[in-house]
Write a protein that holds these residues in place. Structure first.
Motif, short mmCIF file in Angstrom:
data_model
loop_
_atom_site.label_atom_id
_atom_site.label_comp_id
_atom_site.label_asym_id
_atom_site.label_seq_id
_atom_site.Cartn_x
_atom_site.Cartn_y
_atom_site.Cartn_z
N ASP A 34 11.67 31.84 49.10
CA ASP A 34 11.28 31.43 47.74
C ASP A 34 11.63 32.47 46.69
N LEU A 35 12.41 33.46 47.07
CA LEU A 35 12.80 34.51 46.13
C LEU A 35 14.00 34.04 45.32
N HIS A 36 13.80 33.90 44.02
CA HIS A 36 14.87 33.43 43.13
C HIS A 36 15.39 34.58 42.30
N LEU A 37 16.70 34.67 42.22
CA LEU A 37 17.36 35.74 41.47
C LEU A 37 18.16 35.13 40.32
N PRO A 38 18.46 35.96 39.32
CA PRO A 38 19.33 35.45 38.24
C PRO A 38 20.69 35.04 38.83
N THR A 39 21.28 34.03 38.26
CA THR A 39 22.59 33.60 38.75
C THR A 39 23.65 34.62 38.39
N ARG A 40 24.64 34.66 39.24
CA ARG A 40 25.78 35.55 38.96
C ARG A 40 26.64 34.89 37.90
N THR A 41 26.99 35.65 36.91
CA THR A 41 27.87 35.12 35.87
C THR A 41 29.14 35.94 35.85
N PRO A 42 30.27 35.29 35.94
CA PRO A 42 31.53 36.04 35.92
C PRO A 42 31.72 36.71 34.56
N ARG A 43 32.23 37.93 34.62
CA ARG A 43 32.50 38.63 33.37
C ARG A 43 33.75 38.05 32.73
N PRO A 44 33.67 37.71 31.45
CA PRO A 44 34.86 37.17 30.80
C PRO A 44 35.92 38.26 30.62
N PHE A 45 37.16 37.87 30.73
CA PHE A 45 38.26 38.80 30.48
C PHE A 45 39.40 38.01 29.88
N ARG A 46 40.31 38.73 29.27
CA ARG A 46 41.47 38.09 28.66
C ARG A 46 42.74 38.80 29.12
N PRO A 47 43.86 38.11 29.09
CA PRO A 47 45.12 38.77 29.43
C PRO A 47 45.48 39.79 28.35
N LEU A 48 46.15 40.84 28.73
CA LEU A 48 46.67 41.79 27.75
C LEU A 48 47.80 41.13 26.98
N THR A 49 48.06 41.62 25.80
CA THR A 49 49.22 41.18 25.04
C THR A 49 50.41 42.06 25.43
N THR A 50 51.60 41.62 25.11
CA THR A 50 52.78 42.42 25.42
C THR A 50 52.75 43.75 24.68
N THR A 51 52.23 43.75 23.45
CA THR A 51 52.10 45.00 22.69
C THR A 51 51.14 45.95 23.40
N GLU A 52 50.04 45.42 23.92
CA GLU A 52 49.08 46.27 24.65
C GLU A 52 49.69 46.81 25.94
N VAL A 53 50.49 46.00 26.62
CA VAL A 53 51.15 46.46 27.83
C VAL A 53 52.11 47.60 27.50
N ASP A 54 52.85 47.48 26.41
CA ASP A 54 53.76 48.55 25.99
C ASP A 54 52.99 49.83 25.67
N ARG A 55 51.86 49.70 25.00
CA ARG A 55 51.02 50.88 24.69
C ARG A 55 50.50 51.52 25.97
N CYS A 56 50.12 50.70 26.93
CA CYS A 56 49.62 51.22 28.20
C CYS A 56 50.73 51.89 29.02
N ARG A 57 51.93 51.34 28.95
CA ARG A 57 53.05 51.99 29.63
C ARG A 57 53.24 53.41 29.11
N ALA A 58 53.20 53.55 27.80
CA ALA A 58 53.35 54.88 27.20
C ALA A 58 52.17 55.77 27.56
N ALA A 59 50.97 55.22 27.54
CA ALA A 59 49.77 56.00 27.84
C ALA A 59 49.70 56.41 29.30
N SER A 60 50.32 55.64 30.18
CA SER A 60 50.28 56.00 31.60
C SER A 60 51.03 57.30 31.87
N GLN A 61 51.94 57.63 30.99
CA GLN A 61 52.70 58.87 31.13
C GLN A 61 52.00 59.95 30.33
#
Length: 187
Positions: A34-61
């Protein structure tokens, strides 16, 4: 206070214990039924934009000699999961192709690196010459620690690029890769 996921995991462990005790005849009921827990809710996320991917490529270095984070980013760009990035072997790279060993939710497959990614992986291969793993220098590291290190490298790159946020996480790059494939192939 523990997270919702931790609460669910703890309840599952207790339910398993009480099931074993009931099967052994040591208990007649399950006090957690009879133990009830809050439901799991998936965390929302969005795809990166191509501009953000380019920024991350530079930042990875981060430095002129950095090779690990760019190689991690390059593998994530082609849709590799954290587990697959950690398991990427140096011998699995052939030209612009990388053999990804698959995981719980993915099948083993060959993937083609982006032009930027191919350069990043080639630089990494030159540094880890003779090593077993592409992104881990420690040959005794466990699969879990290699996966964790790969995901943390992606998060660190995103923070450094200024794209981190509540709706951005490593799978945002995988979603970007999926969108790129859909746009290119229609599938």
């Amino acid at each position: 206070t523990p997270s919702v996921a931790t609460k669910h995991l703890r309840r599952s462990a207790l339910r398993f214990l009480f099931t074993v005790l009931r099967d052994a005849g040591l208990m007649s009921m399950d006090p957690t039924c009879d133990l009830h827990l809050p439901t799991r809710t998936p965390r929302p996320f969005r795809p990166l934009t191509t501009t953000e991917v380019d920024r991350c490529r530079a930042a990875s270095q981060a430095t002129l000699v950095a090779t690990r984070e760019p190689a991690v980013w390059a593998l994530a760009e082609i849709g590799a999961t954290g587990l697959e990035i950690g398991e990427a072997a140096t011998w699995a790279v052939t030209g612009a192709s990388v053999w990804l060993f698959g995981g719980v939710k993915t099948d083993a497959r060959a993937a083609t690196l982006t032009v930027w990614g191919e350069g990043a992986v080639r630089r990494r291969l030159a540094v880890v010459d003779g090593a077993r793993w592409l992104v881990s220098a420690d040959s005794s590291a466990t699969p879990h620690s290699r996966r964790t290190a790969a995901l943390e490298a992606l998060r660190r790159t995103m923070r450094r690029a200024g794209v981190a946020g509540p709706d951005v996480e490593p799978r945002s790059l995988t979603a970007w890769a999926g969108q790129e494939i859909l746009a290119r192939t229609g599938r």
